[in-house]
Design a protein around this motif. Structure first.
Motif, PDB file in Angstrom:
ATOM      1  N   ALA A 179      -6.902  12.624  11.306  1.00  0.00           N
ATOM      2  CA  ALA A 179      -8.152  11.772  11.963  1.00  0.00           C
ATOM      3  C   ALA A 179      -8.815  12.993  11.721  1.00  0.00           C
ATOM      4  N   ILE A 180      -9.059  14.411  12.844  1.00  0.00           N
ATOM      5  CA  ILE A 180      -9.733  15.434  12.823  1.00  0.00           C
ATOM      6  C   ILE A 180     -10.467  15.582  11.553  1.00  0.00           C
ATOM      7  N   ASP A 181      -9.826  15.830  10.968  1.00  0.00           N
ATOM      8  CA  ASP A 181      -9.696  16.653   9.514  1.00  0.00           C
ATOM      9  C   ASP A 181     -11.087  15.755   8.985  1.00  0.00           C
ATOM     10  N   LYS A 182     -10.699  14.327   9.332  1.00  0.00           N
ATOM     11  CA  LYS A 182     -11.389  12.995   8.562  1.00  0.00           C
ATOM     12  C   LYS A 182     -12.985  13.424   8.489  1.00  0.00           C
ATOM     13  N   SER A 183     -12.773  13.554  10.193  1.00  0.00           N
ATOM     14  CA  SER A 183     -14.436  13.785  11.304  1.00  0.00           C
ATOM     15  C   SER A 183     -14.762  14.588  11.110  1.00  0.00           C
ATOM     16  N   LYS A 184     -14.601  15.597  10.790  1.00  0.00           N
ATOM     17  CA  LYS A 184     -15.369  16.845  10.410  1.00  0.00           C
ATOM     18  C   LYS A 184     -16.134  16.435   8.835  1.00  0.00           C
ATOM     19  N   ARG A 185     -15.150  15.833   8.034  1.00  0.00           N
ATOM     20  CA  ARG A 185     -15.595  15.349   6.632  1.00  0.00           C
ATOM     21  C   ARG A 185     -16.663  14.627   6.938  1.00  0.00           C
ATOM     22  N   VAL A 186     -16.743  13.494   7.714  1.00  0.00           N
ATOM     23  CA  VAL A 186     -17.911  12.250   8.022  1.00  0.00           C
ATOM     24  C   VAL A 186     -18.862  12.563   8.099  1.00  0.00           C
ATOM     25  N   LEU A 187     -19.059  14.193   9.444  1.00  0.00           N
ATOM     26  CA  LEU A 187     -20.149  14.725  10.168  1.00  0.00           C
ATOM     27  C   LEU A 187     -21.125  15.275   9.040  1.00  0.00           C
ATOM     28  N   THR A 188     -19.889  16.122   8.360  1.00  0.00           N
ATOM     29  CA  THR A 188     -20.475  17.215   7.516  1.00  0.00           C
ATOM     30  C   THR A 188     -21.530  16.698   6.815  1.00  0.00           C
ATOM     31  N   ALA A 189     -20.529  15.214   5.505  1.00  0.00           N
ATOM     32  CA  ALA A 189     -21.343  14.193   5.045  1.00  0.00           C
ATOM     33  C   ALA A 189     -22.412  14.020   5.762  1.00  0.00           C
ATOM     34  N   MET A 190     -22.645  13.149   6.727  1.00  0.00           N
ATOM     35  CA  MET A 190     -24.103  13.261   7.726  1.00  0.00           C
ATOM     36  C   MET A 190     -24.752  13.750   8.028  1.00  0.00           C
ATOM     37  N   SER A 191     -24.654  15.175   8.430  1.00  0.00           N
ATOM     38  CA  SER A 191     -25.286  16.372   8.579  1.00  0.00           C
ATOM     39  C   SER A 191     -26.374  16.481   7.507  1.00  0.00           C
ATOM     40  N   ARG A 192     -25.666  16.663   5.954  1.00  0.00           N
ATOM     41  CA  ARG A 192     -26.117  16.945   4.842  1.00  0.00           C
ATOM     42  C   ARG A 192     -27.402  15.768   4.627  1.00  0.00           C
ATOM     43  N   ARG A 193     -26.531  14.328   4.533  1.00  0.00           N
ATOM     44  CA  ARG A 193     -27.660  12.761   4.344  1.00  0.00           C
ATOM     45  C   ARG A 193     -28.883  13.247   5.056  1.00  0.00           C
ATOM     46  N   ILE A 194     -28.986  13.468   6.508  1.00  0.00           N
ATOM     47  CA  ILE A 194     -29.866  13.451   6.943  1.00  0.00           C
ATOM     48  C   ILE A 194     -30.752  14.940   6.904  1.00  0.00           C
ATOM     49  N   THR A 195     -30.422  16.022   6.705  1.00  0.00           N
ATOM     50  CA  THR A 195     -31.055  16.959   5.627  1.00  0.00           C
ATOM     51  C   THR A 195     -32.118  16.596   4.153  1.00  0.00           C
ATOM     52  N   ARG A 196     -31.346  16.377   3.671  1.00  0.00           N
ATOM     53  CA  ARG A 196     -31.628  15.663   2.293  1.00  0.00           C
ATOM     54  C   ARG A 196     -32.664  14.568   2.938  1.00  0.00           C
ATOM     55  N   ASN A 197     -32.421  13.585   4.317  1.00  0.00           N
ATOM     56  CA  ASN A 197     -33.496  12.717   4.370  1.00  0.00           C
ATOM     57  C   ASN A 197     -34.936  13.728   4.794  1.00  0.00           C
ATOM     58  N   LYS A 198     -34.220  14.510   5.881  1.00  0.00           N
ATOM     59  CA  LYS A 198     -35.798  15.078   6.032  1.00  0.00           C
ATOM     60  C   LYS A 198     -36.665  15.751   5.269  1.00  0.00           C
ATOM     61  N   TRP A 199     -35.799  15.968   4.076  1.00  0.00           N
ATOM     62  CA  TRP A 199     -36.720  16.892   3.314  1.00  0.00           C
ATOM     63  C   TRP A 199     -37.843  15.933   2.448  1.00  0.00           C
ATOM     64  N   ILE A 200     -36.741  14.650   2.063  1.00  0.00           N
ATOM     65  CA  ILE A 200     -37.689  13.836   1.913  1.00  0.00           C
ATOM     66  C   ILE A 200     -38.721  13.418   2.243  1.00  0.00           C
ATOM     67  N   ALA A 201     -37.870  13.082   3.380  1.00  0.00           N
ATOM     68  CA  ALA A 201     -39.741  12.691   4.289  1.00  0.00           C
ATOM     69  C   ALA A 201     -40.846  13.536   4.648  1.00  0.00           C
ATOM     70  N   GLY A 202     -40.063  14.947   4.595  1.00  0.00           N
ATOM     71  CA  GLY A 202     -40.752  16.156   4.742  1.00  0.00           C
ATOM     72  C   GLY A 202     -42.036  15.730   3.567  1.00  0.00           C
TER      73      GLY A 202
END
Length: 223
Positions: A179-202
């Motif tokens: 469960a912890i591994d899955k959570s890490k993967r989800v958080l990593t994906a969310m972090s990447r998506r947030i970073t990508r959205n920041k670049w798009i918004a910028g």
């Protein structure tokens, strides 16, 4: 309890009682040939008893410690019993024993013809009592060993239950790790998506800023 040890034990107790009866009857034999035959049987019986003692010792030492200690304690009693038989055999085969036996026979014949018979019955009764005591010791040992075996089974069951508990806990820990591994993967994906959205918004904001600047420059240049 070891069935092998029990078998040797029964043989020894029967043999010990038989040797005791024979030792008691030697002095009552008036026939020298019969007496020598009985003495020879006693000697052979003592050799057989020593062999049984050795076998019991080897069998006891091959068992688990809890049973081993108890059987070795019993074996010491049998060794003491055998030593007593050896001393009795040595006494009845010594030259002085023959003279004493003859004197006892003469005295018993002169005093009371039934004395020897009564003495023999008394010794036989002692031998039977000795055999009964040996049987009681065997039964007591069996009860003790059965109790020990029951305790051992109970301990093994407890250990098995503890093992099952540990295995279940281990499985739960593996589930938590997954469960912890899955959570890490989800958080990593969310972090990447947030970073990508920041670049798009910028990028959009930058494009809008450039457009606004171009428009302002254009209007100012036409005034």
């Amino acid at each position: 309890m070891s069935e092998v040890f029990e078998g040797y034990e029964r043989q020894y107790c029967d043999l010990s009682a038989s040797l005791s009866r024979k030792c008691s009857s030697v002095s009552l034999h008036s026939d020298q040939g019969q007496k020598h035959q009985t003495v020879s049987e006693i000697k052979g019986g003592i050799d057989d008893a020593e062999g049984l003692i050795r076998k019991m010792d080897l069998e006891a030492r091959s068992l688990q410690p809890s049973i081993k200690a108890m059987l070795l304690a019993k074996l010491r009693e049998y060794k003491s019993d055998l030593n007593q038989l050896k001393r009795e055999f040595k006494r009845i085969t010594s030259p002085s024993a023959d003279q004493a036996a003859r004197a006892d026979l003469l005295e018993s014949g002169m005093a009371d013809p039934h004395m020897a018979s009564a003495d023999q019955r008394e010794r036989m009764a002692m031998s039977v009592e000795r055999l009964n005591q040996s049987s009681d010791r065997i039964m007591e040992s069996r009860r003790t060993i059965l109790e020990t075996e029951e305790l051992g089974v109970s301990i093994l069951e407890d250990l098995h239950q503890q093992r099952e508990t540990l295995l279940n806990s281990n499985k739960k820990l593996h589930g938590v790790d997954d469960a912890i591994d899955k959570s890490k993967r989800v958080l990593t994906a969310m972090s990447r998506r947030i970073t990508r959205n920041k670049w798009i918004a910028g990028s959009i904001i930058g494009a809008l800023a450039i457009s606004i600047i171009i428009i302002l420059i254009y209007k100012l240049s036409h005034h």
